[in-house]
Scaffold this motif. Structure first.
Motif, PDB file in Angstrom:
ATOM      1  N   ILE A 352       0.832  -1.202   0.000  1.00 24.47           N
ATOM      2  CA  ILE A 352       0.000   0.000   0.000  1.00 24.47           C
ATOM      3  C   ILE A 352       0.868   1.254   0.000  1.00 24.47           C
ATOM      4  O   ILE A 352       0.477   2.294  -0.537  1.00 24.47           O
ATOM      5  CB  ILE A 352      -0.949  -0.016   1.214  1.00 24.47           C
ATOM      6  N   MET A 353       2.055   1.163   0.593  1.00 19.15           N
ATOM      7  CA  MET A 353       2.978   2.298   0.590  1.00 19.15           C
ATOM      8  C   MET A 353       3.615   2.484  -0.782  1.00 19.15           C
ATOM      9  O   MET A 353       3.662   3.597  -1.317  1.00 19.15           O
ATOM     10  CB  MET A 353       4.075   2.077   1.630  1.00 19.15           C
ATOM     11  N   VAL A 354       4.088   1.380  -1.372  1.00 24.06           N
ATOM     12  CA  VAL A 354       4.784   1.470  -2.654  1.00 24.06           C
ATOM     13  C   VAL A 354       3.829   1.843  -3.778  1.00 24.06           C
ATOM     14  O   VAL A 354       4.162   2.635  -4.666  1.00 24.06           O
ATOM     15  CB  VAL A 354       5.484   0.121  -2.962  1.00 24.06           C
ATOM     16  N   GLY A 355       2.609   1.286  -3.739  1.00 24.68           N
ATOM     17  CA  GLY A 355       1.662   1.497  -4.823  1.00 24.68           C
ATOM     18  C   GLY A 355       1.376   2.952  -5.151  1.00 24.68           C
ATOM     19  O   GLY A 355       1.505   3.366  -6.309  1.00 24.68           O
ATOM     20  N   PRO A 356       0.967   3.789  -4.160  1.00 26.89           N
ATOM     21  CA  PRO A 356       0.674   5.184  -4.474  1.00 26.89           C
ATOM     22  C   PRO A 356       1.872   5.958  -5.011  1.00 26.89           C
ATOM     23  O   PRO A 356       1.723   6.814  -5.893  1.00 26.89           O
ATOM     24  CB  PRO A 356       0.216   5.765  -3.133  1.00 26.89           C
ATOM     25  N   ILE A 357       3.067   5.660  -4.475  1.00 24.74           N
ATOM     26  CA  ILE A 357       4.258   6.371  -4.931  1.00 24.74           C
ATOM     27  C   ILE A 357       4.549   6.035  -6.386  1.00 24.74           C
ATOM     28  O   ILE A 357       4.731   6.918  -7.231  1.00 24.74           O
ATOM     29  CB  ILE A 357       5.467   6.031  -4.041  1.00 24.74           C
ATOM     30  N   VAL A 358       4.573   4.726  -6.696  1.00 25.72           N
ATOM     31  CA  VAL A 358       4.858   4.298  -8.065  1.00 25.72           C
ATOM     32  C   VAL A 358       3.747   4.755  -9.003  1.00 25.72           C
ATOM     33  O   VAL A 358       4.009   5.247 -10.111  1.00 25.72           O
ATOM     34  CB  VAL A 358       5.027   2.764  -8.121  1.00 25.72           C
ATOM     35  N   GLY A 359       2.495   4.608  -8.559  1.00 25.65           N
ATOM     36  CA  GLY A 359       1.382   5.041  -9.394  1.00 25.65           C
ATOM     37  C   GLY A 359       1.421   6.538  -9.676  1.00 25.65           C
ATOM     38  O   GLY A 359       1.167   6.971 -10.801  1.00 25.65           O
ATOM     39  N   GLY A 360       1.728   7.333  -8.643  1.00 30.66           N
ATOM     40  CA  GLY A 360       1.815   8.776  -8.841  1.00 30.66           C
ATOM     41  C   GLY A 360       2.928   9.168  -9.803  1.00 30.66           C
ATOM     42  O   GLY A 360       2.756  10.033 -10.661  1.00 30.66           O
ATOM     43  N   ILE A 361       4.083   8.496  -9.668  1.00 27.80           N
ATOM     44  CA  ILE A 361       5.208   8.784 -10.565  1.00 27.80           C
ATOM     45  C   ILE A 361       4.869   8.388 -12.000  1.00 27.80           C
ATOM     46  O   ILE A 361       5.111   9.157 -12.952  1.00 27.80           O
ATOM     47  CB  ILE A 361       6.477   8.049 -10.081  1.00 27.80           C
ATOM     48  N   LEU A 362       4.290   7.208 -12.175  1.00 29.24           N
ATOM     49  CA  LEU A 362       3.932   6.742 -13.525  1.00 29.24           C
ATOM     50  C   LEU A 362       2.884   7.645 -14.157  1.00 29.24           C
ATOM     51  O   LEU A 362       2.960   7.970 -15.351  1.00 29.24           O
ATOM     52  CB  LEU A 362       3.413   5.306 -13.468  1.00 29.24           C
ATOM     53  N   ALA A 363       1.887   8.061 -13.346  1.00 32.16           N
ATOM     54  CA  ALA A 363       0.841   8.934 -13.886  1.00 32.16           C
ATOM     55  C   ALA A 363       1.401  10.295 -14.279  1.00 32.16           C
ATOM     56  O   ALA A 363       0.976  10.888 -15.288  1.00 32.16           O
ATOM     57  CB  ALA A 363      -0.274   9.100 -12.858  1.00 32.16           C
ATOM     58  N   ALA A 364       2.353  10.792 -13.494  1.00 28.95           N
ATOM     59  CA  ALA A 364       2.949  12.092 -13.815  1.00 28.95           C
ATOM     60  C   ALA A 364       3.832  12.004 -15.062  1.00 28.95           C
ATOM     61  O   ALA A 364       3.869  12.938 -15.874  1.00 28.95           O
ATOM     62  CB  ALA A 364       3.758  12.591 -12.626  1.00 28.95           C
ATOM     63  N   GLN A 365       4.532  10.883 -15.247  1.00 25.12           N
ATOM     64  CA  GLN A 365       5.445  10.742 -16.377  1.00 25.12           C
ATOM     65  C   GLN A 365       4.723  10.329 -17.661  1.00 25.12           C
ATOM     66  O   GLN A 365       5.127  10.733 -18.757  1.00 25.12           O
ATOM     67  CB  GLN A 365       6.527   9.704 -16.045  1.00 25.12           C
ATOM     68  N   PHE A 366       3.681   9.523 -17.526  1.00 28.25           N
ATOM     69  CA  PHE A 366       2.977   9.021 -18.705  1.00 28.25           C
ATOM     70  C   PHE A 366       1.520   9.484 -18.650  1.00 28.25           C
ATOM     71  O   PHE A 366       1.218  10.606 -18.993  1.00 28.25           O
ATOM     72  CB  PHE A 366       3.082   7.493 -18.770  1.00 28.25           C
TER      73      PHE A 366
END
Length: 409
Positions: A352-366
């Motif tokens: 749950i910690m890793v998911g939002p961080i990775v999701g936020g980064i991916l959404a911002a980049q792509f």
């Protein structure tokens, strides 16, 4: 009156429902709270991810400690502690004035909370083994039901009186869950140990020796990461699909509720089915359906279709966590289960910690649709992983095993 596991399950269901509702009343609208109340205008996706993730980082680090205490003193005391601390955390959210204060409150919650994991552990350890899959399926419907009512209620509340009051309401809900646990939850099958409490390092070494448990924890981490890759982005995605800013919270609540309705319908059935055909098969079907559901989200660009697809995704994914929890029971000794479920919580919180961080980064980049695609492919890969020899222990049939025997291999 003698102890009844069914009565205990009913009481724990109510408490879990209240705590889950408190979360879903307030947390899905965190981006709106950050933007409108705390003044965050730049990098909203990244802020949202970090705010959500910091709690789960703290929780994952402290979970083995609480699990060790649970095995020594009981799971009920841990649930009482978590209930009162979580209610105080929500009241702090109501009072914060900037995002940094919110981060501190979220860290405090992560260190001290854990009501729902304690409830799941109680169900797993106080239910006769032949009914474990069914009971875990039932308790999972509590969070599903809360995810139906909570976002809808939270959407209405935040739409009419603002997002901040939802935190106060959430705190009252959790305090009521604490009272329910204090007066009605029983733990008669637990025997307090006089042995010295083991260290966290010793617990981790013992868990590492159980290869099946390690594999289950890996799957829990991956599936939790999968959920949180997209969940914090749904409110933002609803805006991108054309919802008005004024009604975004209401539409988001409806979208969140779609998965909850599906889980409420499907989870008890998956629990019973797993007891008949094997939890590995249920897990495989759930992951396969979840992966396909995420990929199909790329094809929808309007709110109605997106909501219907989220409902279909929920019907399949509802079987995943009851199957994983039942597998923990099947692969651990009774005197280690409190610690095993604390490690379950640790893996879950890390995801749950890793998911939002990775999701936020991916959404911002792509873009958010690309996140859906990556998530779908991840779940399909995990489903295929279950078919490998290393995970063959999942494919047992329930009637072949009448008591829990931990695997050494």
């Amino acid at each position: 009156m003698g102890f009844s596991w069914k009565r205990n399950l009913f009481v724990l269901w109510i408490g879990t429902f209240l705590v889950g509702t408190a979360y879903s009343v307030s947390m899905p609208f965190m981006p709106i709270f950050l933007q409108e109340d705390l003044g965050v205008t730049n990098h909203l996706e990244a802020w949202t991810g970090c705010i959500l993730a910091v709690t789960f980082l703290a929780s994952s680090l402290i979970a083995p400690f609480w699990g060790s205490l649970a095995d020594k003193y009981g799971r009920r005391p841990m649930m009482l502690r978590a209930g009162i601390c979580l209610s105080l955390a929500y009241f702090l959210y109501f009072l914060v004035q900037n995002p940094y204060e919110l981060i501190l409150a979220r860290i405090l919650e992560g260190l001290l909370a854990g009501y729902i994991p304690s409830a799941i552990t109680l169900v797993a350890t106080q239910t006769p083994e032949k009914h474990t899959g069914y009971a875990l399926g039932i308790i999972s419907t509590a969070t599903a039901a809360s995810s139906i009512l909570g976002p809808l209620a939270g959407g209405v509340i935040s739409h009419w009186i603002g997002t901040r009051p939802t935190f106060f309401i959430a705190g009252v809900m959790v305090f009521n869950a604490f009272l329910i646990a204090f007066f009605w939850v029983k733990e008669p099958l637990f025997k307090k140990s006089d042995a010295k409490r083991s260290s966290v390092l010793q617990d981790l070494k013992e868990a590492a020796a159980n290869r099946n448990l390690v594999r289950i924890l890996l799957l829990i981490f991956i599936t939790s990461t999968s959920i949180m890759l997209v969940e914090p982005l749904l409110t933002i995605y609803v805006l991108k699909l054309g919802a008005d800013q004024s009604s975004a919270s209401l539409h988001s609540g409806i979208i969140f509720s779609a998965v909850g309705i599906a889980t409420l319908i499907a989870a008890p059935r998956w629990g019973s089915i797993g007891g008949r055909i094997g939890y590995g098969k249920v897990l495989f079907i759930g992951l396969l359906g979840g992966g396909i559901g995420n990929l199909l989200q790329l094809a929808f660009s309007h709110l109605l279709g997106f909501g219907l697809l989220r409902f279909g995704y929920g019907l399949f994914f509802a079987g995943v966590f009851p199957a994983l929890n039942a597998s923990i029971v099947r692969n651990t000794d009774p005197d280690f289960r409190g610690r095993a479920f604390s490690l379950n919580q640790m893996a879950n919180q890390l995801g749950i910690m890793v998911g939002p961080i990775v999701g936020g980064i991916l959404a911002a980049q792509f873009s958010i649709p690309i996140v859906f695609m990556i998530n779908g492919l991840l779940l399909l890969m995990v489903a295929l992983l279950l078919r490998t020899p290393n995970f063959s222990f999942f494919h047992f049939r329930a009637h072949q095993q009448t008591e829990s025997t931990p695997s050494e291999g």
